[in-house]
Write a protein that holds these residues in place. Structure first.
Motif, short mmCIF file in Angstrom:
data_model
loop_
_atom_site.label_atom_id
_atom_site.label_comp_id
_atom_site.label_asym_id
_atom_site.label_seq_id
_atom_site.Cartn_x
_atom_site.Cartn_y
_atom_site.Cartn_z
N LEU A 116 -103.15 -37.61 40.23
CA LEU A 116 -103.78 -38.02 38.98
C LEU A 116 -104.65 -39.26 39.17
CD1 LEU A 116 -103.79 -37.21 35.96
CD2 LEU A 116 -101.92 -38.83 35.61
N TYR A 117 -104.46 -39.98 40.26
CA TYR A 117 -105.17 -41.24 40.46
C TYR A 117 -106.69 -41.02 40.52
CZ TYR A 117 -107.20 -45.23 42.91
OH TYR A 117 -108.00 -46.29 43.28
N GLY A 118 -107.13 -40.04 41.28
CA GLY A 118 -108.56 -39.81 41.46
C GLY A 118 -109.29 -39.53 40.16
N PRO A 119 -108.85 -38.54 39.38
CA PRO A 119 -109.55 -38.26 38.11
C PRO A 119 -109.53 -39.44 37.14
CG PRO A 119 -108.15 -36.42 38.72
CD PRO A 119 -107.84 -37.52 39.67
N LEU A 120 -108.35 -40.10 37.00
CA LEU A 120 -108.28 -41.21 36.05
C LEU A 120 -109.10 -42.40 36.52
CD1 LEU A 120 -104.60 -41.26 34.75
CD2 LEU A 120 -106.60 -40.04 33.89
N LYS A 121 -109.15 -42.61 37.82
CA LYS A 121 -109.97 -43.71 38.35
C LYS A 121 -111.45 -43.47 38.03
CE LYS A 121 -110.58 -47.47 40.87
NZ LYS A 121 -112.06 -47.54 40.94
N GLY A 122 -111.90 -42.23 38.21
CA GLY A 122 -113.30 -41.91 37.89
C GLY A 122 -113.59 -42.06 36.41
N ILE A 123 -112.63 -41.63 35.57
CA ILE A 123 -112.84 -41.76 34.11
C ILE A 123 -112.88 -43.23 33.70
CG2 ILE A 123 -111.81 -41.27 31.86
CD1 ILE A 123 -110.63 -38.72 33.09
N TRP A 124 -112.01 -44.04 34.31
CA TRP A 124 -111.97 -45.46 33.96
C TRP A 124 -113.24 -46.18 34.41
CZ3 TRP A 124 -110.02 -48.65 30.72
CH2 TRP A 124 -109.96 -50.02 30.96
N ASP A 125 -113.74 -45.83 35.56
CA ASP A 125 -114.99 -46.43 36.03
C ASP A 125 -116.16 -46.04 35.12
OD1 ASP A 125 -113.61 -47.58 38.10
OD2 ASP A 125 -114.17 -46.05 39.58
N SER A 126 -116.15 -44.79 34.65
CA SER A 126 -117.23 -44.35 33.76
C SER A 126 -117.12 -45.01 32.39
CB SER A 126 -117.20 -42.83 33.60
OG SER A 126 -117.36 -42.18 34.85
N ALA A 127 -115.87 -45.29 31.97
CA ALA A 127 -115.66 -45.90 30.66
C ALA A 127 -116.04 -47.37 30.65
CB ALA A 127 -114.20 -45.73 30.23
N LYS A 128 -116.14 -47.99 31.82
CA LYS A 128 -116.53 -49.40 31.92
C LYS A 128 -115.62 -50.30 31.08
CE LYS A 128 -121.35 -48.27 32.93
NZ LYS A 128 -122.77 -48.43 32.53
N ASP A 129 -114.34 -50.16 31.33
CA ASP A 129 -113.30 -50.98 30.70
C ASP A 129 -113.20 -50.78 29.18
OD1 ASP A 129 -112.90 -51.96 33.21
OD2 ASP A 129 -114.00 -53.82 32.89
N ASP A 130 -113.72 -49.67 28.69
CA ASP A 130 -113.63 -49.36 27.26
C ASP A 130 -112.44 -48.40 27.07
OD1 ASP A 130 -113.84 -48.49 24.64
OD2 ASP A 130 -116.02 -48.30 24.69
N ALA A 131 -111.39 -48.85 26.39
CA ALA A 131 -110.17 -48.05 26.24
C ALA A 131 -110.43 -46.78 25.43
CB ALA A 131 -109.08 -48.89 25.57
N GLU A 132 -111.26 -46.86 24.38
CA GLU A 132 -111.53 -45.68 23.57
C GLU A 132 -112.33 -44.65 24.36
OE1 GLU A 132 -111.55 -43.05 20.38
OE2 GLU A 132 -110.30 -44.78 20.89
N ALA A 133 -113.28 -45.11 25.12
CA ALA A 133 -114.05 -44.18 25.97
C ALA A 133 -113.14 -43.57 27.04
CB ALA A 133 -115.22 -44.92 26.62
N PHE A 134 -112.19 -44.36 27.54
CA PHE A 134 -111.24 -43.84 28.52
C PHE A 134 -110.38 -42.75 27.89
CE2 PHE A 134 -106.96 -44.10 30.44
CZ PHE A 134 -107.28 -43.73 31.74
N ARG A 135 -109.92 -42.96 26.67
CA ARG A 135 -109.09 -41.96 26.00
C ARG A 135 -109.87 -40.66 25.79
NH1 ARG A 135 -108.52 -39.56 21.48
NH2 ARG A 135 -110.30 -40.69 20.57
N LYS A 136 -111.11 -40.76 25.34
CA LYS A 136 -111.92 -39.57 25.13
C LYS A 136 -112.20 -38.86 26.46
CE LYS A 136 -114.22 -41.20 20.93
NZ LYS A 136 -115.53 -41.55 20.29
#
Length: 342
Positions: A152-172
Motif C-alpha cells: 500500500l505504500y507505493g500508491p499512497l505515497k504517489g497520492i500524497w505527493d500529488s495532493a501536496k500536503d492537502d488532506a482533502e485532496a489525499f482523501r479524494k
C-alpha cells in the motif's frame, strides 16, 4: 408456418432461460453459504495491505485452485467478527486488521468471521483518514507502511505527493484509487466464477440430459399433434382414433384420453422427465417418484445426444439476462418505465 418456427424459438429460449436461472440460483446459493464474496474481498485486501504470503498470491492460478482454494482454503483471510466500536488507538498487528477496526460499523454478522463483502470507496477513504489520525498523520503512516513492506505504500505515497500536503485532496485521491481497485477485483471475481458457472451448467445439462435438438423436435411434434387434433376434431371419435392410435398405446379405445395425455405433457415436461429421478402426478392419488437411472445413463452414453448436450451447455453460458432479452424481443414484452412525474 411462421408461427411454428416462432413457437420453436420461444420454446427453446424459455428452456434456456429457466435452466440459466437455475444455474445462477445454485451459484448464488453456494456463494452465500460459503461466503465466497467476503473471502474474495478480504484475501484481496490482505494482499494489498499486508503483502502476499509465499511465492504465490491468494489469486487462483489454475481451474483446480478456483474450486479448491477459494471456498475451502486452509487460511481464511477474513478478520474475526467484533461487535465493539473501533478503539481510539489501534491494537491490530496487521494493516488489514487495522482497516477492519474502522469498518466494524458496517459489519452485521453475529458470530464467526466478518461478513463484509463490499467496501464503498468513500468509506475506505474515510477509514484511511482515521488510520492516519491514529498513526500520527499521513507522513508518519507512510513511513510505517514503508518499514512494514506494505504494497500500500507505493500508491499512497504517489497520492500524497500529488495532493501536496492537502488532506482533502489525499482523501479524494484514495477514494478514486480504491474505486479502480474494486473494479479490478470485480473483473477478477467474474473471471474465476465463470469456471464455476461452466461447471454448474455442465452438471445440470447432464443431470437433466437436456438435448436441445431433441427438445426442438418435441416442440414441433407438439405443434403437429395440436394441428392434427384440430383438423380431425369435427370427424368425431372415430377420426381421432384413426389418427392418434399409434401415439397413445395406453389408451387404445379412448382417443379423448389420448389427446388429454399428449396435451398435458408438453415438450418441456417430457425433457425434464429425463433426469435420473422424476415425478409423475396421476389423475388420482399421490405423486409417484420414478427412478430413471438406466434410461438416463443410456442417454448420456449415446453419441446421438451429444450434439444436443453441447448446444445446451454453450447456451447456458450466455446467462439468464441474455435469454431474457431474447425472449422480450420475440414476444414483444416491454418493461414498465418509471413515471418521471413525482
Amino acid at each position: 408456418m411462421n408461427s411454428v418456427y416462432v413457437d420453436l424459438a420461444i420454446g427453446l429460449v424459455i428452456a434456456f432461460l429457466l435452466f440459466s436461472l437455475l444455474v445462477s440460483g445454485i451459484n448464488e446459493g453456494l456463494v452465500r453459504i460459503l461466503s465466497i464474496r467476503s473471502k474474495f474481498l478480504w484475501a484481496y485486501l490482505r494482499d494489498m495491505l499486508d503483502g502476499a504470503e509465499g511465492k504465490r498470491s491468494w489469486i487462483p492460478g489454475t481451474i483446480r485452485e478456483v474450486f479448491a482454494r477459494l471456498p475451502f482454503g486452509n487460511k481464511d483471510a477474513r478478520p474475526k467478527f467484533d461487535p465493539l466500536p473501533p478503539p481510539v488507538r489501534s491494537t491490530a498487528t496487521t494493516w488489514s486488521g487495522r482497516l477492519y477496526e474502522r469498518l466494524r460499523e458496517i459489519d452485521h454478522n453475529t458470530s464467526g468471521r466478518t461478513s463484509i463483502a463490499f467496501v464503498p470507496p468513500g468509506r475506505f477513504a474515510v477509514a484511511m483518514m482515521e488510520m492516519t489520525a491514529t498513526e500520527g498523520g499521513v507522513p508518519a503512516m507512510l513511513e510505517q507502511l514503508r518499514q512494514d513492506g506494505s504494497p500500500l505504500y507505493g500508491p499512497l505515497k504517489g497520492i500524497w505527493d500529488s495532493a501536496k500536503d492537502d488532506a482533502e485532496a489525499f482523501r479524494k485521491g484514495v477514494e478514486a484509487w480504491f474505486e479502480g481497485e474494486m473494479q479490478r477485483l470485480t473483473v477478477l471475481y467474474r473471471k474465476y466464477v465463470r469456471w464455476v458457472i461452466a461447471a454448474l451448467g455442465l452438471v445440470l445439462t447432464l443431470f437433466f440430459s437436456m438435448d436441445s435438438l431433441e427438445y426442438g423436435k418435441a416442440i414441433l411434434t407438439d405443434n403437429a399433434v395440436r394441428a392434427q387434433v384440430a383438423a380431425t376434431a369435427d370427424g368425431g371419435a372415430a377420426a381421432l382414433e384413426r389418427r392418434l392410435r399409434d401415439k397413445c398405446p395406453e389408451h387404445p379405445s379412448d382417443p379423448y384420453a389420448c389427446v388429454t395425455e399428449i396435451l398435458a405433457s408438453p415438450a418441456f415436461v417430457q425433457i425434464v422427465g429425463n433426469a435420473p429421478v422424476s415425478v409423475r402426478i396421476p389423475d388420482t392419488g399421490d405423486p409417484q417418484w420414478l427412478w430413471n437411472g438406466g434410461d438416463w445413463l443410456n442417454r448420456l452414453v449415446s453419441p446421438a445426444h451429444w450434439p444436443g448436450f453441447l448446444v445446451t451447455f454453450f447456451a447456458l453460458m450466455f446467462g439468464a439476462p441474455f435469454w431474457w432479452d431474447i425472449l422480450r424481443r420475440l414476444t414483444g414484452i416491454k418493461l414498465r418505465q418509471p413515471d418521471p412525474t413525482p
